[in-house]
Scaffold this active site. Structure first.
Site: not given
Length: 328
Positions: A219, A207, A202
């Protein structure tokens, strides 16, 4: 669902503090809720002025084994010098903890700002960071975390939306038609399982934190087995071909400081963008019973949102038809 019946409704600030202090810490202040919806994430300070991020995992989403693979991957990356925040472990080496019916973990807080994707220096640094991550990721495989399956994930997203009551008859018919057309286009982009490596999963700018030429990845909640380009395509945001080529060139130059990149994977960029577009709506629908979602995403209940989604899907269908032009 009654918001008071949702599992997270019981997670009060006092319980957050009690959970962390059960591990031997003492927190002199209140937890500060960070921007997270899939899990509940808080910033806390201990009595030694250390800052920690405590993540309470969404109940029933991941198995213990899959969460442990996330933690172990982070440890492996940190041991190799990759800029990540590996989970805190107690004296017995345990990183996944329990309190009040929740599973949670502590991570050292990493400060910084999101990168600027129009800045070539930042793009090179991000490519280098992701290349270093993948150089470690390709050394092993996940056994308990998902393997990205384009076909199955598109159909799962479609079914979630169609099983809901958000679409009226006209919009439902249009949605089914567009997803069918996209699914047909995506069928040509399936990848072999051996092409998948362990990735962050992701890699959006929220992030990636840092400044100047130094960034860290945070994350890893969605880490999985996928083609390497899954962690790269969201960095390519420019609309004009010349700017897109610049972004891609900088990212790959940094990436290949650590690992070769198979240029054939570039053909997966728009299919992966399509998948994310479909899955985002399905995620909102699936999480609507979480009391945090209606106030954060009130427009989901409006017809205008779904009309906009249908337009986006149609635009993406056209993009897929001409995707090879700028890659040539």
């Amino acid at each position: 669902m009654d918001p008071q019946l949702h599992p997270y409704a019981t997670l009060s600030p006092a319980k957050v503090v009690a959970a962390v202090e059960s591990l031997g810490f003492w927190l002199p202040g209140e937890p500060f809720a960070l921007n997270s919806y899939e899990n509940r994430v808080y910033l806390v300070h201990d009595d030694e002025r250390r800052r920690w991020v405590v993540k309470f995992y969404r109940p029933a989403r991941w198995s213990d084994a899959s969460i442990q693979e996330e933690h172990d991957f982070l440890d492996e990356l940190a041991a190799d010098g990759v800029a990540v925040s590996a989970p805190w472990r107690d004296a017995e080496g345990v990183s996944l903890h329990r309190a009040e019916g929740f599973r949670f973990a502590l991570f050292p807080h990493l400060s910084g700002q999101a990168p600027e994707l129009e800045n070539p220096v930042h793009l090179f640094a991000l490519g280098e960071l992701i290349g270093a991550t993948h150089a470690v990721g390709e050394r092993g495989r996940f056994r308990h975390r998902p393997v990205m399956d384009l076909d199955a994930m598109v159909l799962e997203a479609r079914d979630r939306v169609l099983a809901s009551d958000w679409l009226d008859g006209r919009r439902r018919a249009a949605y089914e038609r567009l997803v069918a057309a996209l699914h047909e286009r995506l069928a040509d982009h399936a990848w072999p399982a051996e092409q998948a490596i362990r990735v962050q999963g992701d890699c959006h700018i929220g992030n990636m934190l840092g400044r100047d030429e130094h960034f860290a990845l945070v994350d890893f909640d969605d880490c999985l087995m996928a083609p390497a380009v899954q962690d790269l395509w969201m960095l390519i945001t420019a609309e004009q071909d010349e700017e897109r080529h610049m972004q891609l060139s900088e990212v790959l130059e940094g990436y290949e400081e650590h690992r070769d990149f198979d240029r054939r994977e570039l053909a997966l960029m728009e299919p992966l963008r399509t998948l994310r577009l479909l899955r985002h709506s399905a995620w909102l629908v699936a999480r609507w019973d979480d009391p945090a979602f209606p106030p954060a995403f009130p427009w989901l209940a409006e017809a205008g949102y779904w009309d906009g989604q249908l337009r986006l899907l149609e635009q993406q269908r056209l993009v897929l038809e001409r995707e090879s032009r700028w890659l040539a």
